[in-house]
Design a protein around this motif. Structure first.
Motif: not given
Length: 87
Positions: A1-7, A9-12, A19-20, A75-80
């Motif tokens: 995952m790119k850093d921009s995508q990671k950021e 995702w963290l905000k969302r 709410r998402y 996104m959760e599975n990709r990130f964590e």
């Protein structure tokens, strides 16, 4: 995952799952798709059947819920990635 995508995702993710789902699934899909199909109906038939508007809103909101839920899980599975299973 790119850093921009990671950021992003963290905000969302800070919004919380409920709410998402509302902000990125139920509302945009429900209203957007219902509006689009109503416009297509008007262009095609030069009239709008008002009985179908609430039905469209419900159906497309329901679809939007599942689309947003799928994106959340992806996104959760990709990130964590899930924790390894214990034997």
């Amino acid at each position: 995952m790119k850093d921009s995508q990671k950021e992003v995702w963290l905000k969302r993710k800070k919004l919380g799952r409920s709410r998402y789902l509302i902000m990125f699934g139920i509302v945009p899909w429900g209203i957007g798709a219902a509006l689009l199909t109503t416009i297509i109906e008007f262009i095609s038939f030069q009239s709008i059947n008002s009985v179908w508007i609430p039905i469209r809103l419900l159906v497309f909101a329901f679809i939007g819920f599942f689309v947003a839920n799928g994106r959340w899980m992806t996104m959760e599975n990709r990130f964590e990635p899930p924790a390894p299973r214990r034997p």
